[in-house]
Design a protein around this motif. Structure first.
Motif, mmCIF file in Angstrom:
data_model
loop_
_atom_site.group_PDB
_atom_site.id
_atom_site.type_symbol
_atom_site.label_atom_id
_atom_site.label_comp_id
_atom_site.label_asym_id
_atom_site.label_seq_id
_atom_site.Cartn_x
_atom_site.Cartn_y
_atom_site.Cartn_z
ATOM 1 N N SER A 1 0.818 -1.220 0.000
ATOM 2 C CA SER A 1 0.000 0.000 0.000
ATOM 3 C C SER A 1 0.849 1.266 0.000
ATOM 4 O O SER A 1 0.320 2.367 -0.123
ATOM 5 C CB SER A 1 -0.927 0.010 1.218
ATOM 6 O OG SER A 1 -0.200 0.223 2.412
ATOM 7 N N GLY A 2 2.164 1.109 0.112
ATOM 8 C CA GLY A 2 3.034 2.263 0.268
ATOM 9 C C GLY A 2 3.194 3.129 -0.956
ATOM 10 O O GLY A 2 3.645 4.271 -0.854
ATOM 11 N N SER A 3 2.855 2.622 -2.146
ATOM 12 C CA SER A 3 2.964 3.441 -3.356
ATOM 13 C C SER A 3 1.747 3.187 -4.237
ATOM 14 O O SER A 3 1.180 2.090 -4.210
ATOM 15 C CB SER A 3 4.245 3.105 -4.128
ATOM 16 O OG SER A 3 4.103 1.886 -4.825
ATOM 17 N N PRO A 4 1.319 4.189 -5.024
ATOM 18 C CA PRO A 4 0.158 4.003 -5.900
ATOM 19 C C PRO A 4 0.304 2.825 -6.859
ATOM 20 O O PRO A 4 -0.659 2.128 -7.154
ATOM 21 C CB PRO A 4 0.075 5.334 -6.654
ATOM 22 C CG PRO A 4 0.717 6.331 -5.736
ATOM 23 C CD PRO A 4 1.819 5.578 -5.054
ATOM 24 N N ARG A 5 1.504 2.587 -7.338
ATOM 25 C CA ARG A 5 1.711 1.505 -8.305
ATOM 26 C C ARG A 5 1.447 0.137 -7.684
ATOM 27 O O ARG A 5 0.714 -0.685 -8.237
ATOM 28 C CB ARG A 5 3.135 1.558 -8.866
ATOM 29 C CG ARG A 5 3.420 0.489 -9.924
ATOM 30 C CD ARG A 5 4.840 0.599 -10.433
ATOM 31 N NE ARG A 5 5.807 0.378 -9.369
ATOM 32 C CZ ARG A 5 6.188 -0.835 -8.961
ATOM 33 N NH1 ARG A 5 5.691 -1.923 -9.523
ATOM 34 N NH2 ARG A 5 7.082 -0.964 -7.999
ATOM 35 N N THR A 6 2.036 -0.124 -6.521
ATOM 36 C CA THR A 6 1.872 -1.439 -5.912
ATOM 37 C C THR A 6 0.526 -1.592 -5.215
ATOM 38 O O THR A 6 -0.006 -2.704 -5.142
ATOM 39 C CB THR A 6 3.007 -1.707 -4.912
ATOM 40 O OG1 THR A 6 3.071 -0.632 -3.958
ATOM 41 C CG2 THR A 6 4.338 -1.822 -5.634
ATOM 42 N N ALA A 7 -0.047 -0.488 -4.711
ATOM 43 C CA ALA A 7 -1.357 -0.577 -4.070
ATOM 44 C C ALA A 7 -2.407 -1.091 -5.050
ATOM 45 O O ALA A 7 -3.315 -1.842 -4.674
ATOM 46 C CB ALA A 7 -1.772 0.781 -3.523
ATOM 47 N N GLY A 8 -2.259 -0.710 -6.310
ATOM 48 C CA GLY A 8 -3.220 -1.151 -7.315
ATOM 49 C C GLY A 8 -3.115 -2.620 -7.672
ATOM 50 O O GLY A 8 -3.969 -3.140 -8.407
#
Length: 337
Positions: free
Chosen positions: A309-316
């Motif tokens: 969840s720490g970055s928009p890329r991986t949260a998605g």
């Protein structure tokens, strides 16, 4: 002499007092607020927490929860709890039930704050009272923990939570976790016509601005607001250790990773029980190891999810990955319950 002096009358402190009373120990709770106490909370109790409440003789009304559902606006994946149901319950209802049970067992409640703590070889004094042991259950930003020099600095930008209730009929008997690139929204049915919605994020914004990032959820919340917005944070709290002389830390005061997996109440109840068992056995130093053991799975799984969840890329990627690997998602839910 008092056996156990408890600083803080929230769920962790009251559970500590109830455990102590059931073990034949005299417990006194020091708390400045009157019951029931409300605070920002997701208000979902996992099945393990429900079982722990029943073991304490605490029965409280709420909504049965069948499991966890993750959604991102396009996909969803869910897993039912195994061998029991969770409970969606207003924080005030839970607090009142624990408070009443403590009263039934003869726990004395003292209105006040625990300030300076003085320790001796066989006792500890605080708030004008002397006891054999002091249990610090004074919350996420525990002044006692800080005063004892047990805080550790945070390692990453803090996450914050905001919660509000809506007067509408629940549309689900699952805890719904709505994911976006910048945070999560947690939907918990807590009454026949009451739904709690909490948002967690590293972004410091107003509640309505956060909720706008979840358009499908926003559209489903047709009822009027049923409570004011309450907030908490930063959530991550790192702690050197949980035992300092004759003081033991329980609940959020003992350290906190994140509310992402919804285990706060269950862990508070578990740590309260572990602390009292160690005290009753005359082995307080064992509590550190007991705490490490009972929280290990939670810390590992929550930490792993936080890394995504720490970055928009991986949260998605969280919901798509869970949807592609439903057996793994189900195993994770079962591990946390």
């Amino acid at each position: 002499m008092i056996d156990v002096l408890v600083a803080g009358g929230g769920p962790a402190g009251l559970a500590t007092a109830v455990h102590a009373a059931l073990a034949g120990l005299e417990a006194v709770v020091v708390e400045p607020r009157t019951s029931p106490v409300d605070k920002a909370c997701g208000e979902g109790v996992m099945p393990g927490g429900v079982a722990a409440l029943r073991a304490l003789g605490v029965e409280a009304e709420g909504r049965d929860l069948r499991g966890i559902r993750y959604l991102d606006g396009r996909r969803s994946v869910e897993a039912a709890f195994r061998g029991g149901t969770g409970l969606g319950i207003r924080r005030t209802v839970l607090h009142a039930a624990l408070h009443e049970r403590a009263r039934e067992l003869g726990v004395r409640m003292v209105t006040g704050k625990v300030g300076e703590v003085r320790q001796r070889t066989d006792s500890v004094s605080a708030a004008g009272l002397t006891a054999r042991w002091l249990v610090a259950a004074d919350g996420l930003h525990s002044p006692l923990r800080r005063g004892l020099g047990l805080d550790l600095p945070g390692r990453s930008p803090g996450r914050y939570g905001l919660r509000r209730h809506y007067r509408c009929a629940p549309w689900t008997d699952f805890v719904e976790v709505h994911w976006s690139a910048y945070g999560e929204a947690y939907v918990t049915p807590v009454g026949e016509e009451l739904v709690g919605v909490a948002v967690l994020s590293r972004s410091r914004r107003g509640y309505d601005e956060h909720l706008a990032g979840f358009p499908a959820l926003h559209a489903a919340l047709r009822g009027p607001h049923a409570s004011t917005v309450r907030g908490a944070g930063p959530l991550r709290q790192r702690v050197r250790r949980r035992v300092a002389g004759r003081v033991l830390l329980v609940g959020d005061a003992a350290g906190y990773v994140d509310a992402l997996t919804g285990e706060g109440i269950a862990l508070a109840l578990a740590s309260a029980g572990a602390a009292v068992r160690c005290l009753a056995a005359g082995r307080p130093a064992d509590y550190e190891g007991a705490w490490q053991h009972l929280t290990r799975r939670h810390r590992l799984l929550t930490g792993a999810l936080l890394s995504f969840s720490g970055s928009p890329r991986t949260a998605g990627l969280v919901v798509p990955a869970a949807a592609r690997l439903p057996a793994v998602f189900t195993a994770a839910v079962h591990a946390l319950q």
